[in-house]
Write an enzyme that holds these catalytic residues in place. Structure first.
Site, PDB file in Angstrom:
ATOM      1  N   ASN A  38      22.452   5.873  -6.904  1.00  0.00           N
ATOM      2  CA  ASN A  38      22.694   5.860  -5.417  1.00  0.00           C
ATOM      3  C   ASN A  38      22.344   4.512  -4.938  1.00  0.00           C
ATOM      4  O   ASN A  38      21.873   3.538  -5.460  1.00  0.00           O
ATOM      5  CB  ASN A  38      21.531   6.822  -4.712  1.00  0.00           C
ATOM      6  CG  ASN A  38      22.048   8.436  -4.893  1.00  0.00           C
ATOM      7  OD1 ASN A  38      23.255   8.648  -4.984  1.00  0.00           O
ATOM      8  ND2 ASN A  38      20.916   9.286  -4.449  1.00  0.00           N
ATOM      9  N   HIS A  70      28.251  15.054  -2.721  1.00  0.00           N
ATOM     10  CA  HIS A  70      29.015  13.637  -3.192  1.00  0.00           C
ATOM     11  C   HIS A  70      30.631  14.089  -2.677  1.00  0.00           C
ATOM     12  O   HIS A  70      31.263  13.404  -3.730  1.00  0.00           O
ATOM     13  CB  HIS A  70      28.632  13.202  -4.333  1.00  0.00           C
ATOM     14  CG  HIS A  70      27.435  12.569  -4.265  1.00  0.00           C
ATOM     15  ND1 HIS A  70      26.813  11.162  -4.058  1.00  0.00           N
ATOM     16  CD2 HIS A  70      25.939  13.192  -4.782  1.00  0.00           C
ATOM     17  CE1 HIS A  70      25.661  11.082  -4.300  1.00  0.00           C
ATOM     18  NE2 HIS A  70      24.918  12.512  -4.630  1.00  0.00           N
ATOM     19  N   HIS A 119      28.172  11.806 -15.468  1.00  0.00           N
ATOM     20  CA  HIS A 119      27.055  12.757 -16.012  1.00  0.00           C
ATOM     21  C   HIS A 119      25.938  11.897 -16.268  1.00  0.00           C
ATOM     22  O   HIS A 119      26.161  11.047 -17.324  1.00  0.00           O
ATOM     23  CB  HIS A 119      27.581  13.516 -17.328  1.00  0.00           C
ATOM     24  CG  HIS A 119      26.527  14.508 -17.791  1.00  0.00           C
ATOM     25  ND1 HIS A 119      25.448  14.827 -17.078  1.00  0.00           N
ATOM     26  CD2 HIS A 119      26.754  15.244 -18.961  1.00  0.00           C
ATOM     27  CE1 HIS A 119      24.768  15.593 -18.044  1.00  0.00           C
ATOM     28  NE2 HIS A 119      25.582  15.882 -18.837  1.00  0.00           N
TER      29      HIS A 119
HETATM   30 FE1  HDE Z   1      23.618  14.450  -8.428  1.00  0.00          FE
HETATM   31  N1  HDE Z   1      25.058  15.641  -8.528  1.00  0.00           N
HETATM   32  N2  HDE Z   1      22.240  15.648  -8.512  1.00  0.00           N
HETATM   33  N3  HDE Z   1      22.198  12.908  -7.960  1.00  0.00           N
HETATM   34  N4  HDE Z   1      25.099  12.986  -7.944  1.00  0.00           N
HETATM   35  C1  HDE Z   1      26.212  15.539  -8.278  1.00  0.00           C
HETATM   36  O1  HDE Z   1      27.841  16.429 -10.144  1.00  0.00           O
HETATM   37  C2  HDE Z   1      22.223  17.008  -9.200  1.00  0.00           C
HETATM   38  C3  HDE Z   1      20.758  13.166  -8.060  1.00  0.00           C
HETATM   39  C4  HDE Z   1      24.697  11.741  -7.764  1.00  0.00           C
HETATM   40  O2  HDE Z   1      30.920  10.352  -7.750  1.00  0.00           O
HETATM   41  C5  HDE Z   1      27.050  16.655  -8.921  1.00  0.00           C
HETATM   42  O3  HDE Z   1      29.985  16.088 -10.523  1.00  0.00           O
HETATM   43  C6  HDE Z   1      21.119  17.475  -9.298  1.00  0.00           C
HETATM   44  C7  HDE Z   1      19.986  11.793  -7.717  1.00  0.00           C
HETATM   45  C8  HDE Z   1      25.799  10.883  -7.494  1.00  0.00           C
HETATM   46  O4  HDE Z   1      31.338  12.153  -8.976  1.00  0.00           O
HETATM   47  C9  HDE Z   1      26.110  17.757  -9.270  1.00  0.00           C
HETATM   48  C10 HDE Z   1      20.212  16.875  -8.815  1.00  0.00           C
HETATM   49  C11 HDE Z   1      20.984  10.832  -7.805  1.00  0.00           C
HETATM   50  C12 HDE Z   1      27.076  11.998  -7.537  1.00  0.00           C
HETATM   51  C13 HDE Z   1      24.747  16.733  -9.164  1.00  0.00           C
HETATM   52  C14 HDE Z   1      20.769  15.503  -8.521  1.00  0.00           C
HETATM   53  C15 HDE Z   1      22.359  11.623  -7.918  1.00  0.00           C
HETATM   54  C16 HDE Z   1      26.346  13.176  -7.833  1.00  0.00           C
HETATM   55  C17 HDE Z   1      28.084  17.065  -7.809  1.00  0.00           C
HETATM   56  C18 HDE Z   1      18.593  16.757  -8.871  1.00  0.00           C
HETATM   57  C19 HDE Z   1      20.777   9.546  -7.890  1.00  0.00           C
HETATM   58  C20 HDE Z   1      28.375  11.960  -7.312  1.00  0.00           C
HETATM   59  C21 HDE Z   1      29.413  16.912  -8.674  1.00  0.00           C
HETATM   60  C22 HDE Z   1      18.128  17.436 -10.083  1.00  0.00           C
HETATM   61  C23 HDE Z   1      20.209   8.939  -9.099  1.00  0.00           C
HETATM   62  C24 HDE Z   1      29.247  11.419  -8.697  1.00  0.00           C
HETATM   63  C25 HDE Z   1      29.220  16.273  -9.873  1.00  0.00           C
HETATM   64  C26 HDE Z   1      30.698  11.215  -8.554  1.00  0.00           C
HETATM   65  C27 HDE Z   1      27.055  14.431  -7.972  1.00  0.00           C
HETATM   66  C28 HDE Z   1      23.553  17.769  -9.571  1.00  0.00           C
HETATM   67  C29 HDE Z   1      20.008  14.390  -7.765  1.00  0.00           C
HETATM   68  C30 HDE Z   1      23.492  10.887  -7.681  1.00  0.00           C
HETATM   69  C31 HDE Z   1      26.185  19.168  -8.715  1.00  0.00           C
HETATM   70  C32 HDE Z   1      20.961  18.874  -9.794  1.00  0.00           C
HETATM   71  C33 HDE Z   1      18.564  11.825  -7.962  1.00  0.00           C
HETATM   72  C34 HDE Z   1      26.284   9.374  -7.418  1.00  0.00           C
HETATM   73  O5  HDE Z   1      26.173  18.016 -10.385  1.00  0.00           O
END
Ligand code: HDE
Length: 723
Positions: free
Chosen positions: A154, A81, A345
């Site tokens: 999402n 993202h 978060h």
């Molecule tokens: Fe994320 N995801 N994600 N994700 N995600 C990040 O956090 C992660 C997942 C989502 O505009 C990171 O600050 C793991 C699902 C959005 O700043 C990180 C898993 C969904 C955004 C991270 C998922 C999301 C992130 C990268 C699986 C939809 C952007 C930078 C276990 C429900 C937020 C950060 C923004 C961002 C980890 C799966 C949505 C690395 C480990 C499912 C919208 O922490």
């Protein structure tokens, strides 16, 4: 939707130029340049040297401070993202939700809760195109009076994987390949499809990713989903399961894949610009917050597991109830300070909302704080202004990198008597958070629940729920993506998986790839443990409620019920010197009164002279813009203008491309001659999306009607269309 006076691009530019000429910006009392420590600078043009032609001196503290700061201007981009845009706004609940949740912002109908929303793509780097085929992040930070609640969702309601353990593998596979960092912001490559073809749990999400949902027309025109099942907790401690939805008031729209690829070149900031301009012009984007609520007792009444993030609850089974509205009404002042430094978060929740045991969600609860430690440089990222809670923050955490709070006194521990016990733990009546006391009595295991192994039923449901044009788009997307995969065995494994979803889908893709669908692929099946029969999960949900189609999954079927508005759609009016003034201005006025954004586009910049000598301002030229950046096109009348445009290849190309992308096209009847030079000349009288009229009032009316239908997909059946 609130509206400011309509302003064209040229009006805005002129206003800015006048400001600069009057030099108003510098009369603010902040005119002196200083160092970061407040010393006024007398020369910011030259470094300090030993003599006119001598070396630069180490002593030059101003140079060193300026350059050191510059050298550290970038922070690590988000690992996923990375590319995103954001805006401020407010949220208001319609009716108190006390029956289900005690969350303050979902109960007080007078409260306007501030929000900050960041939209993003997932795979590309910070500077990548907005128009990649990708999932869009839809992260909302609610600054509630009880603390921050982040709904980090999402624009698709399911995910690729079921267990957080697989996330690093998934992300490594989709990101550019590590040896050569190719391709940028694209899933069309070997490592992605290698992983997907070996992870059948991704089948449902792949259908979404290959659909038009992955190429939205605008952030303002896409749905959002919390994905996981959450819990609502009411004042009596009763829990209900809840899925969160965002429904855009402008309806859902997407572009075509060919268009998306073109936009990536013509304006890689397409979505960012669109969001920014809509808010600047006062057309504030709005979404309704919807919830699907399932009673605790009904947890096992579905033919899938509510904890499985690769499944959705069809809206036809549990309706989405709209409980409030979010309006984005202010652009950030600083991209870096706000959009880049915002830290979302899943673990930021408030009393009244709680987690479930979805294993993807559980893993996310660890990952989001952890990633900020390196991205934002330490544990005090909550003190960055965009991340601060509006509720008071009192605890005994101290110090660390970039600490800004100056804590007073000597007590930083609890329990204490020296500070009279402050800060106290908040009891239930004081709004203290307490976790839902779910009963757990289990063996410690590393395994997945049997209820997680039906990977294909909902993928099939999604495909079956699409209209014919949408099915075709999915097939074409798969032919494109797999066509870019170089390893034939990967293509074949995918055909095998597609066959499990829908045989016709698999056959069509196989035809495009000129491959046979393999009968058996050992490797895939190894991922489903031998003792598990995917169909063995026995739901208790009444059979008669099982569905084979869910119209709410289709963008086109959703449109039938959505608002027929053309508000904020962009229309190109093509004209040249000698154009008929009425034919431009009357149609423009009618379109503006419906809330559309209108640009006058000519072969040359600045202005054109109409046939009555009127000077008409031009917004863009055929060189500086392109049809892919508009929703519809209208060719104005006037003999001299028509004569010029007939000889202008860019004007003809503009029309050809708009036709290819199934967009509404209108022309003043005398401009028909131009349309006759296009390759769709033989369709002029038959095509429902083409309006030609001499009466301008009738023309506007029919054109607006055509625009409210968005696209005329039947054109895709005309055969290969050049553009
Ligand atoms: Fe994320 N995801 N994600 N994700 N995600 C990040 O956090 C992660 C997942 C989502 O505009 C990171 O600050 C793991 C699902 C959005 O700043 C990180 C898993 C969904 C955004 C991270 C998922 C999301 C992130 C990268 C699986 C939809 C952007 C930078 C276990 C429900 C937020 C950060 C923004 C961002 C980890 C799966 C949505 C690395 C480990 C499912 C919208 O922490």
């Amino acid at each position: 939707m609130k509206k400011k006076a309509d302003k064209s691009v040229s009006d805005n530019l002129n206003a800015k130029n006048t400001d600069l000429l009057n030099n108003t910006a510098v009369q603010t009392g902040k005119e002196f340049l200083t160092t970061n420590h407040g010393v006024r600078i007398s020369d910011d043009q030259n470094s300090l040297k030993a003599g006119e032609r001598g070396p630069t001196l180490l002593e030059d503290f101003h140079f060193r401070e300026k350059m050191t700061h510059f050298d550290h201007e970038r922070i690590p981009e988000r690992i996923v993202h990375a590319r995103g845009s954001a805006a401020h706004g407010v949220f208001k609940v319609y009716e108190p939700m006390a029956k289900y949740t005690k969350a303050g912002f979902l109960n007080d109908t007078n409260r306007e809760t501030p929000v900050f929303v960041r939209f993003s793509t997932v795979g590309g780097s910070r500077g990548s195109t907005d128009m990649a085929r990708d999932v869009r992040g839809f992260a909302v930070k609610f600054y509630t009076e009880e603390g921050n609640f982040d709904l980090v969702g999402n624009n698709m309601p399911v995910f690729f994987i079921q267990d957080a353990m697989k996330f690093p593998d998934f992300v490594h596979a989709v990101k550019p390949e590590p040896n050569n960092e190719i391709p940028q912001a694209s899933s069309a490559h070997d490592t992605f499809w290698d992983f997907i073809s070996l992870a059948p749990e991704s089948a449902h999400m792949i259908m979404w990713l290959m659909s038009d949902r992955a190429i939205p027309r605008s952030y303002r025109m896409m749905e959002g989903f919390g994905v996981h099942t959450f819990r609502f907790i009411n004042q009596d401690g009763i829990s209900s399961f809840v899925k969160f939805h965002w429904k855009p008031l402008l309806g859902m729209h997407s572009v075509t894949w060919d268009e998306a690829q073109n936009i990536s070149g013509k304006d890689p900031d397409f979505h960012r610009r669109d969001l920014w301009e809509a808010i600047e012009s006062g057309s504030f984007p709005e979404w309704e917050l919807g919830v699907q609520i399932v009673a605790e007792a009904d947890e096992h009444k579905f033919d899938f597991d509510l904890l499985d993030p690769t499944k959705l609850i069809p809206e036809e089974i549990v309706p989405v109830v709209k409980i409030g509205k979010m309006t984005l009404n202010r652009n950030p002042d600083s991209f870096f300070a706000e959009t880049e430094q915002v830290a979302f978060h899943v673990g930021h929740i408030v009393p009244g909302i709680d987690f479930t045991n979805d294993p993807l969600m559980q893993g996310r609860l660890f990952s989001y704080t952890d990633t900020q430690l390196s991205r934002l440089g330490g544990p005090n990222f909550h003190e960055i202004p965009i991340n601060r809670s509006i509720a008071p923050v009192n605890n005994n955490q101290r110090d660390g990198m970039h600490r800004q709070t100056i804590n007073t006194g000597k007590v930083s521990y609890n329990p204490n008597s020296l500070a009279s016990g402050c800060p106290f733990q908040a009891g239930k009546m004081d709004g203290g958070f307490s976790s839902y006391a779910e009963k757990i009595d289990a063996h410690k295991i590393r395994n997945r629940s049997k209820s997680f192994f039906d990977h294909f039923s909902q993928a099939t449901l999604f495909f079956n729920s699409q209209t014919e044009p949408e099915k075709k788009h999915i097939i074409d997307a798969l032919k494109f993506e797999l066509g870019k995969v170089e390893t034939i065995a990967i293509r074949q494994r995918m055909l095998y998986i597609l066959q499990e979803i829908d045989p016709v889908l698999a056959q069509e893709v196989a035809k495009g790839l000129r491959l046979d669908i393999p009968k058996n692929i050992g490797l895939v099946n190894q991922l489903v443990p031998a003792d598990i029969d995917p169909k063995s999960y026995q739901p208790v949900y009444p059979k008669e409620l099982a569905i084979t189609e869910s119209p709410s999954l289709s963008i086109i079927q959703n449109m039938v019920n959505s608002l027929k508005t053309i508000a904020t759609r962009k229309v190109a009016i093509i004209a040249s010197d000698g154009a008929n003034e009425n034919s431009i201005m009357n149609v423009k006025k009618d379109l503006l009164s419906e809330g559309a954004v209108v640009h006058i586009i000519a072969p040359t910049d600045n202005y054109i002279i109409a046939e009555n000598e009127a000077k008409i301002m031009v917004d863009k030229t055929l060189l500086t813009t392109a049809s892919v950046l508009y929703d519809a096109v209208y060719v104005a009348g006037g003999a001299a203008s028509i004569a010029t445009l007939k000889n202008d290849g860019d004007a003809i190309h503009f029309l050809n491309e708009a036709f290819k992308h199934c967009k509404p096209i209108a022309a003043s009847l005398d401009a028909k001659e131009i349309l006759e030079l296009t390759y769709f000349a033989n369709k002029l009288s038959k095509d429902k999306g083409i309006v030609m009229e001499s009466d301008l009032t009738v023309l506007s009316k029919q054109f607006i009607m055509a625009m409210s239908q968005h696209r005329f997909w039947e054109r895709e059946n005309y055969g290969k269309i050049p553009a």
